[in-house]
Write a protein that holds these residues in place. Structure first.
Motif, mmCIF file in Angstrom:
data_model
loop_
_atom_site.group_PDB
_atom_site.id
_atom_site.type_symbol
_atom_site.label_atom_id
_atom_site.label_comp_id
_atom_site.label_asym_id
_atom_site.label_seq_id
_atom_site.Cartn_x
_atom_site.Cartn_y
_atom_site.Cartn_z
ATOM 1 N N ALA A 127 -42.175 47.596 88.456
ATOM 2 C CA ALA A 127 -41.538 47.236 89.765
ATOM 3 C C ALA A 127 -42.461 46.645 90.625
ATOM 4 O O ALA A 127 -43.831 46.704 90.628
ATOM 5 C CB ALA A 127 -41.373 48.694 90.496
ATOM 6 N N GLN A 128 -41.814 45.555 91.583
ATOM 7 C CA GLN A 128 -42.445 44.939 92.696
ATOM 8 C C GLN A 128 -42.356 45.984 93.758
ATOM 9 O O GLN A 128 -41.684 47.107 93.800
ATOM 10 C CB GLN A 128 -41.653 43.795 93.026
ATOM 11 N N VAL A 129 -43.398 45.487 94.871
ATOM 12 C CA VAL A 129 -43.219 46.542 95.692
ATOM 13 C C VAL A 129 -42.965 45.774 97.156
ATOM 14 O O VAL A 129 -43.484 44.863 97.482
ATOM 15 C CB VAL A 129 -44.825 47.304 96.087
ATOM 16 N N VAL A 130 -42.212 46.506 98.149
ATOM 17 C CA VAL A 130 -41.875 45.889 99.508
ATOM 18 C C VAL A 130 -43.026 45.661 99.939
ATOM 19 O O VAL A 130 -43.929 46.667 100.296
ATOM 20 C CB VAL A 130 -41.177 47.040 100.088
ATOM 21 N N HIS A 131 -43.258 44.667 100.668
ATOM 22 C CA HIS A 131 -43.988 43.986 101.680
ATOM 23 C C HIS A 131 -45.467 43.647 101.015
ATOM 24 O O HIS A 131 -46.476 43.439 101.595
ATOM 25 C CB HIS A 131 -44.502 44.853 102.955
ATOM 26 N N VAL A 132 -45.508 43.674 99.686
ATOM 27 C CA VAL A 132 -46.613 43.394 98.871
ATOM 28 C C VAL A 132 -46.153 41.996 98.175
ATOM 29 O O VAL A 132 -45.147 41.773 97.718
ATOM 30 C CB VAL A 132 -46.981 44.249 97.834
ATOM 31 N N PRO A 133 -47.073 40.863 98.285
ATOM 32 C CA PRO A 133 -46.598 39.553 97.759
ATOM 33 C C PRO A 133 -46.367 39.560 96.236
ATOM 34 O O PRO A 133 -47.248 40.191 95.416
ATOM 35 C CB PRO A 133 -47.846 38.650 98.230
ATOM 36 N N THR A 134 -45.567 39.140 96.026
ATOM 37 C CA THR A 134 -44.972 38.816 94.436
ATOM 38 C C THR A 134 -45.241 37.295 94.135
ATOM 39 O O THR A 134 -45.183 36.390 94.666
ATOM 40 C CB THR A 134 -43.771 38.951 94.214
ATOM 41 N N TRP A 135 -46.226 37.267 93.160
ATOM 42 C CA TRP A 135 -46.460 35.855 92.545
ATOM 43 C C TRP A 135 -45.551 35.301 91.266
ATOM 44 O O TRP A 135 -45.161 36.180 90.454
ATOM 45 C CB TRP A 135 -47.748 35.543 91.619
ATOM 46 N N MET A 136 -45.057 34.198 91.374
ATOM 47 C CA MET A 136 -43.832 33.703 90.381
ATOM 48 C C MET A 136 -44.605 32.611 89.695
ATOM 49 O O MET A 136 -45.171 31.669 90.438
ATOM 50 C CB MET A 136 -42.624 33.527 90.956
ATOM 51 N N TRP A 137 -44.428 32.482 88.468
ATOM 52 C CA TRP A 137 -44.592 30.922 87.879
ATOM 53 C C TRP A 137 -43.768 31.092 86.607
ATOM 54 O O TRP A 137 -43.288 32.117 85.995
ATOM 55 C CB TRP A 137 -46.048 31.030 87.541
ATOM 56 N N VAL A 138 -43.686 29.932 85.858
ATOM 57 C CA VAL A 138 -42.925 30.004 84.707
ATOM 58 C C VAL A 138 -44.129 29.382 83.597
ATOM 59 O O VAL A 138 -45.199 28.749 84.014
ATOM 60 C CB VAL A 138 -41.864 28.617 84.646
#
Length: 201
Positions: free
Chosen positions: A71-82
């Motif tokens: 799970a991701q968390v509201v107001h916490v930065p999510t990092w994305m990459w391929v």
């Protein structure tokens, strides 16, 4: 455009697009009937089309931090990459009656749709998270911060997708051209939770 759907006509591939692509529109010339050069038995454009159609563009693999299967968390930065192995030049060649054309595709951007209405355009594959970054640091080039949880949507998860946009350059038979905007996509479910603070006395 999915990889398995790749048997399109020139028009649907964007090869004929307002004067762009491998059939440039010239005043007084019928662009839909390319002429063969005097010393060639096949138009260069036809061989270029074949080289482009033979490109095997990889499907992007979505990676995130926190991990995409958690799970991701509201107001916490999510990092994305391929994955890096899905981001790099892809080359294909075709030859007909002595006319040889080489087409090279390069990824230009990754367009992320985050499922809650937000989107992010990343000009590269993104940066994988590592311990050298602070735990709550935002990605330097491809990140997103959720403002609400996914609890109220179907399956209690957002549908996240990434579209990798490729541009193709081809060269051969004394000619060259560009085919812009080929797209490969991937998507997945992503749970986003809201962590409540616990107050103790």
């Amino acid at each position: 455009m999915e990889l398995e759907d790749w048997k399109p006509s020139l028009a649907t591939m964007g090869l004929v697009n307002a004067g762009k692509g491998i059939f440039p529109r010239v005043e007084g010339e019928e662009s839909h009937k390319p002429k063969a050069d005097a010393d060639q038995h096949v138009p260069v454009e036809v061989v270029a089309q074949r080289a482009v159609e033979q490109l095997k563009l990889p499907r992007p693999l979505i990676r995130m931090s926190p991990r995409e299967d958690l799970a991701q968390v509201v107001h916490v930065p999510t990092w994305m990459w391929v994955e890096r192995k899905t981001w790099g030049p892809v080359t294909s060649s075709a030859a007909v009656n002595g006319v040889r054309v080489t087409a090279t595709a390069r990824p230009r951007a990754a367009v992320w749709s985050m499922g809650e209405g937000g989107s992010v355009v990343c000009r590269g594959p993104g940066t994988p998270y590592s311990d050298r970054f602070a735990p709550k640091a935002a990605s330097p080039d491809c990140g997103y911060t959720y403002e609400r949880a996914s609890v109220s949507v179907p399956d209690r998860a957002f549908r996240v997708s990434v579209r990798v946009i490729w541009d193709v350059e081809w060269e051969g038979g004394g000619r060259s051209g560009v085919v812009p905007g080929l797209v490969m996509t991937a998507e997945r479910r992503l749970v986003v939770d809201e962590v409540q603070a616990v107050v103790t006395h």
